[in-house]
Design a protein around this motif. Structure first.
Motif, PDB file in Angstrom:
ATOM      1  N   LYS A  44      35.685  31.176  25.558  1.00 52.30           N
ATOM      2  CA  LYS A  44      34.598  30.872  24.616  1.00 52.30           C
ATOM      3  C   LYS A  44      33.247  31.323  25.180  1.00 52.30           C
ATOM      4  O   LYS A  44      32.350  31.691  24.424  1.00 52.30           O
ATOM      5  N   LYS A  45      33.109  31.325  26.486  1.00 51.87           N
ATOM      6  CA  LYS A  45      31.867  31.784  27.127  1.00 51.87           C
ATOM      7  C   LYS A  45      31.699  33.301  27.006  1.00 51.87           C
ATOM      8  O   LYS A  45      30.594  33.808  27.107  1.00 51.87           O
ATOM      9  N   LEU A  46      32.798  34.001  26.780  1.00 57.15           N
ATOM     10  CA  LEU A  46      32.782  35.460  26.751  1.00 57.15           C
ATOM     11  C   LEU A  46      32.928  36.057  25.348  1.00 57.15           C
ATOM     12  O   LEU A  46      32.618  37.219  25.139  1.00 57.15           O
ATOM     13  N   HIS A  47      33.423  35.259  24.417  1.00 51.69           N
ATOM     14  CA  HIS A  47      33.799  35.782  23.103  1.00 51.69           C
ATOM     15  C   HIS A  47      33.626  34.675  22.068  1.00 51.69           C
ATOM     16  O   HIS A  47      33.995  33.532  22.327  1.00 51.69           O
ATOM     17  N   ASN A  48      33.076  34.991  20.916  1.00 53.19           N
ATOM     18  CA  ASN A  48      32.822  33.921  19.941  1.00 53.19           C
ATOM     19  C   ASN A  48      33.896  33.772  18.862  1.00 53.19           C
ATOM     20  O   ASN A  48      33.902  32.792  18.141  1.00 53.19           O
ATOM     21  N   LYS A  49      34.803  34.700  18.751  1.00 56.83           N
ATOM     22  CA  LYS A  49      35.873  34.587  17.750  1.00 56.83           C
ATOM     23  C   LYS A  49      37.138  34.058  18.418  1.00 56.83           C
ATOM     24  O   LYS A  49      38.124  34.773  18.593  1.00 56.83           O
ATOM     25  N   ILE A  50      37.080  32.796  18.803  1.00 59.93           N
ATOM     26  CA  ILE A  50      38.213  32.206  19.502  1.00 59.93           C
ATOM     27  C   ILE A  50      38.497  30.815  18.956  1.00 59.93           C
ATOM     28  O   ILE A  50      37.588  30.081  18.592  1.00 59.93           O
ATOM     29  N   SER A  51      39.770  30.502  18.845  1.00 60.66           N
ATOM     30  CA  SER A  51      40.175  29.165  18.447  1.00 60.66           C
ATOM     31  C   SER A  51      41.455  28.815  19.212  1.00 60.66           C
ATOM     32  O   SER A  51      41.966  29.618  19.976  1.00 60.66           O
ATOM     33  N   PHE A  52      41.930  27.598  18.996  1.00 64.30           N
ATOM     34  CA  PHE A  52      43.139  27.176  19.701  1.00 64.30           C
ATOM     35  C   PHE A  52      44.065  26.446  18.746  1.00 64.30           C
ATOM     36  O   PHE A  52      43.651  25.989  17.685  1.00 64.30           O
ATOM     37  N   TYR A  53      45.323  26.359  19.141  1.00 68.31           N
ATOM     38  CA  TYR A  53      46.307  25.628  18.359  1.00 68.31           C
ATOM     39  C   TYR A  53      47.254  24.919  19.318  1.00 68.31           C
ATOM     40  O   TYR A  53      47.800  25.537  20.232  1.00 68.31           O
TER      41      TYR A  53
END
Length: 63
Positions: A44-53
């Protein structure tokens, strides 16, 4: 083993460069949720298009 890690890192770098969405998929046990939290926080610190499941233990887990 090293080739697998290199392949995974290269894939993540490609996703960064092409602004792709990244999903961190985990497990519902303690080490799985900890791993997801750690990886998600780092990425998340490196990339803004991230989520988790994290799957539901009772609905999606093994009986």
């Amino acid at each position: 083993m090293m080739k697998d890690m290199e392949k995974a890192v290269n894939r993540i770098v490609t996703a960064f460069q092409t602004n792709e969405k990244i999903l961190v998929f985990g497990d519902y046990d303690v080490d799985g949720t900890t791993a997801v939290a750690s990886m998600y926080s780092f990425l998340k610190k490196l990339h803004n298009k991230i989520s988790f499941y994290i799957p539901n233990r009772y609905k999606e887990g093994m009986a």
